[in-house]
Design a protein around this motif. Structure first.
Motif, PDB file in Angstrom:
ATOM      1  N   ASN A  43       0.791  -1.291  -0.047  1.00  0.00           N
ATOM      2  CA  ASN A  43       0.001   0.020   0.061  1.00  0.00           C
ATOM      3  C   ASN A  43       1.009   1.227   0.007  1.00  0.00           C
ATOM      4  N   ASP A  44       0.588   2.367   0.939  1.00  0.00           N
ATOM      5  CA  ASP A  44       1.221   3.632   0.649  1.00  0.00           C
ATOM      6  C   ASP A  44       2.740   3.690   0.366  1.00  0.00           C
ATOM      7  N   GLN A  60       4.504   0.348   2.160  1.00  0.00           N
ATOM      8  CA  GLN A  60       3.694  -0.526   2.945  1.00  0.00           C
ATOM      9  C   GLN A  60       3.721  -1.837   2.242  1.00  0.00           C
ATOM     10  N   LYS A  71       2.096  -5.143   8.357  1.00  0.00           N
ATOM     11  CA  LYS A  71       2.759  -4.299   7.727  1.00  0.00           C
ATOM     12  C   LYS A  71       4.465  -4.090   8.022  1.00  0.00           C
ATOM     13  N   TYR A 103       3.881   1.087  10.280  1.00  0.00           N
ATOM     14  CA  TYR A 103       3.125   1.880   9.431  1.00  0.00           C
ATOM     15  C   TYR A 103       3.615   2.984   8.587  1.00  0.00           C
ATOM     16  N   SER A 104       2.781   3.766   7.993  1.00  0.00           N
ATOM     17  CA  SER A 104       3.698   4.783   7.007  1.00  0.00           C
ATOM     18  C   SER A 104       4.229   6.013   7.710  1.00  0.00           C
ATOM     19  N   ARG A 172      -1.582   9.200  13.224  1.00  0.00           N
ATOM     20  CA  ARG A 172      -0.674   8.486  12.451  1.00  0.00           C
ATOM     21  C   ARG A 172      -0.065   9.243  11.061  1.00  0.00           C
ATOM     22  N   ASP A 173       1.029   8.657  10.619  1.00  0.00           N
ATOM     23  CA  ASP A 173       1.706   9.267   9.146  1.00  0.00           C
ATOM     24  C   ASP A 173       2.309  10.418   9.368  1.00  0.00           C
ATOM     25  N   GLU A 227      -5.815  10.888   6.829  1.00  0.00           N
ATOM     26  CA  GLU A 227      -4.612  10.211   6.842  1.00  0.00           C
ATOM     27  C   GLU A 227      -3.426  10.856   5.916  1.00  0.00           C
ATOM     28  N   TYR A 290      -4.432   6.501  -3.745  1.00  0.00           N
ATOM     29  CA  TYR A 290      -4.675   6.653  -2.385  1.00  0.00           C
ATOM     30  C   TYR A 290      -3.433   7.069  -1.823  1.00  0.00           C
ATOM     31  N   ALA A 291      -3.478   7.665  -0.494  1.00  0.00           N
ATOM     32  CA  ALA A 291      -2.371   7.858   0.318  1.00  0.00           C
ATOM     33  C   ALA A 291      -1.093   8.369  -0.327  1.00  0.00           C
ATOM     34  N   TRP A 307      -0.556   5.533  -4.085  1.00  0.00           N
ATOM     35  CA  TRP A 307      -0.603   3.963  -4.078  1.00  0.00           C
ATOM     36  C   TRP A 307      -1.720   3.676  -5.120  1.00  0.00           C
TER      37      TRP A 307
HETATM   38  C1  FRU Z   1      -3.300   4.523   4.414  1.00  0.00           C
HETATM   39  C2  FRU Z   1      -2.762   4.082   5.657  1.00  0.00           C
HETATM   40  C3  FRU Z   1      -1.984   4.864   6.693  1.00  0.00           C
HETATM   41  C4  FRU Z   1      -1.338   3.808   7.716  1.00  0.00           C
HETATM   42  C5  FRU Z   1      -1.019   2.702   6.603  1.00  0.00           C
HETATM   43  C6  FRU Z   1      -1.116   1.192   7.129  1.00  0.00           C
HETATM   44  O1  FRU Z   1      -3.449   3.658   3.630  1.00  0.00           O
HETATM   45  O2  FRU Z   1      -3.910   3.642   6.542  1.00  0.00           O
HETATM   46  O3  FRU Z   1      -2.955   5.809   7.568  1.00  0.00           O
HETATM   47  O4  FRU Z   1      -0.258   4.263   8.310  1.00  0.00           O
HETATM   48  O5  FRU Z   1      -2.246   2.865   5.541  1.00  0.00           O
HETATM   49  O6  FRU Z   1      -0.656   0.281   6.233  1.00  0.00           O
END
Ligand code: FRU
Length: 484
Positions: A43-44, A60, A71, A103-104, A172-173, A227, A290-291, A307
């Motif tokens: 993902n991100d 991710q 993750k 995480y991110s 987060r992030d 996010e 996304y992200a 992503w």
């Molecule tokens: C966004 C997210 C972030 C998080 C990550 C976890 O897609 O939900 O907020 O850090 O993915 O994989």
């Protein structure tokens, strides 16, 4: 290698990873020129940067679960943003503060030293509501002393217990930047009233962080959680990017489960607050985006990576690649600029390197245009639209249709069976002048009117569906290159 990582790797080897890799490699929907997970889930984008000429993309990564489990950070590098080298796993969830997911996060480079900040996710057992959410989201600091190839964790710099009390545990992030000799860290947050916001911490040394306040939000229309915040100045404007959750659809807007977009505004540096009178604008109007995260490269370009996928928390869509042992990919990186008050996104010129066999034509379309030299699965296609009357339709691959309705000035992206449950997205335009399309084996990135809009989507056509054909009444010039 850390003994725990060694043990984990041995365990996974015993699970016969070799045959999983083989299955993934043979999948007909593996992409030719996009970043994908070697196996499993992606993902991100995380920690994107250029250091000593080398581009680093961490991401991710759930190697052992194509539907997204624990993750890690995967790691790839590139010298040209076109071809990438895989470096396996850069960060493992192996500390009490990140046990259930690395995480991110972000990379921050100063004086040749690379710092990373990410969210360490820890889940608790038992029942929970969204306030406690049954988790801790710690902010963790790490560094690299070898240019980003190995990363050492320094420790937790903001423990989940120390976040401001008016917020839930959904914080987060981190994204770090410097302003007037001071460091600032943005974090995406959900408050106790379930409103999304971006909060900001400050530091003089990157280790001790103090809460400063709310950087942006809340906004009634923009959901319960924001996010992946990102902030930068570009072409004289201040830009805030974030990915809000819980935004209601409005006409053709906000159609995906979650959004990713930006606001142009102004930073008040004395308060460290971002304010905007402008609307939140989605960065992409397709099905899969996304992200995103941006970075400034050594040429001074602001590059955005997203992503090419979305969370699917209700299990509404099953990507057929899951059965093949993998899921999701990154978009192509895009260059951002602001021109006449609007953000433009353009594909990087580096991708011209991939251009192979070329086909070019200028024609008056009166009904139908089809030419086998135009067919393909992996290509770049630029359509310059000199004139269009009533309708222009472009058929791609098996059953994907781009339909421009000139009378109502709407561009529709329609997916058929190869969309696996997704149907249509629509963008209202002032007129259509250009389509710039990057097609890969199971993806399309459609840049409209020289980067005014982008529609990104995955689709999963059956093998050898390589149609490219036009219908309608228009005058067009087309350039198409096979991409190798
Ligand atoms: C966004 C997210 C972030 C998080 C990550 C976890 O897609 O939900 O907020 O850090 O993915 O994989």
């Amino acid at each position: 290698m850390n003994p725990l990582h060694k043990e984990l790797n041995n365990f996974y080897q015993k699970m016969n990873l070799g045959s999983l890799e083989k299955m993934v490699d043979q999948d007909q929907w593996r992409l030719k020129y996009h970043v994908m997970p070697p196996i499993g889930w992606l993902n991100d984008p995380n920690g994107v940067m250029q250091h000593d000429g080398i581009y680093h993309l961490y991401y991710q990564y759930s190697p052992y679960d194509a539907e997204g489990g624990l993750k890690y950070w995967g790691h790839k590098t590139s010298t040209d943003l076109v071809t990438f080298e895989d470096h396996g796993i850069a960060l493992y969830p192996d500390q009490p503060y990140d046990l259930h997911g690395v995480y991110s996060g972000t990379a921050y480079v100063e004086d040749g030293q690379i710092h990373y900040f990410y969210t360490g996710n820890v889940k608790h057992l038992g029942d929970h509501d969204y306030i406690s959410s049954g988790r801790e989201q710690n902010t963790v600091h790490a560094v690299s002393h070898d240019g980003g190839f190995t990363i050492q964790k320094v420790g937790c710099v903001i423990h989940a217990d120390d976040y401001p009390k008016e917020f839930s545990q959904h914080i987060r992030d981190p994204k770090v930047f410097k302003h007037s000799e001071r460091y600032y860290m943005l974090l995406g947050a959900r408050d106790l009233e379930s409103q999304g916001q971006v909060i900001v911490y400050q530091s003089d040394n990157l280790v001790d962080w103090r809460y400063q306040g709310v950087f942006a939000g809340p906004d009634q229309k923009l959901g319960y959680m924001w996010e992946c915040p990102d902030y930068f100045s570009l072409d004289g404007e201040d830009v805030l990017i974030f990915s809000p959750q819980g935004v209601e659809p409005e006409g053709y807007l906000y159609q995906n489960v979650y959004q990713a977009g930006y606001m142009l505004g102004k930073l008040d540096p004395s308060l460290m607050q971002f304010s905007s009178q402008e609307k939140f604008v989605e960065l992409d109007r397709g099905f899969d985006f996304y992200a995103p995260q941006t970075f400034l490269d050594e040429q001074g370009r602001r590059i955005l990576w997203g992503w090419m996928g979305l969370p699917d928390e209700d299990g509404a869509i099953t990507n057929p690649t899951v059965e093949q042992g993998w899921q999701h990919a990154m978009t192509l990186p895009r260059e951002l600029s602001i021109e006449q008050g609007r953000l433009k996104q353009r594909p990087l010129p580096e991708y011209k390197k991939l251009r192979g066999q070329h086909f070019e034509d200028t024609f008056e379309l009166t009904d139908h245009y089809q030419n086998e030299q135009l067919f393909g699965e992996v290509y770049e296609l630029i359509v310059e639209v000199e004139r269009v009357e009533s309708e222009l339709v472009l058929h791609l691959r098996q059953d994907t249709v781009l339909r421009y309705d000139h009378d109502n000035k709407r561009l529709h992206l329609e997916l058929g069976a190869s969309g696996f449950g997704r149907d249509q997205r629509t963008v209202e335009l002032d007129g259509l002048t250009q389509l710039h399309i990057f097609s890969d084996r199971s993806s399309l990135e459609i840049f409209v009117n020289d980067g005014d809009y982008v529609l990104t989507t995955r689709m999963y056509p059956e093998q050898n569906h390589d149609l490219v054909a036009f219908e309608g009444q228009a005058k067009l010039t087309i350039n198409k290159w096979a991409l190798d």
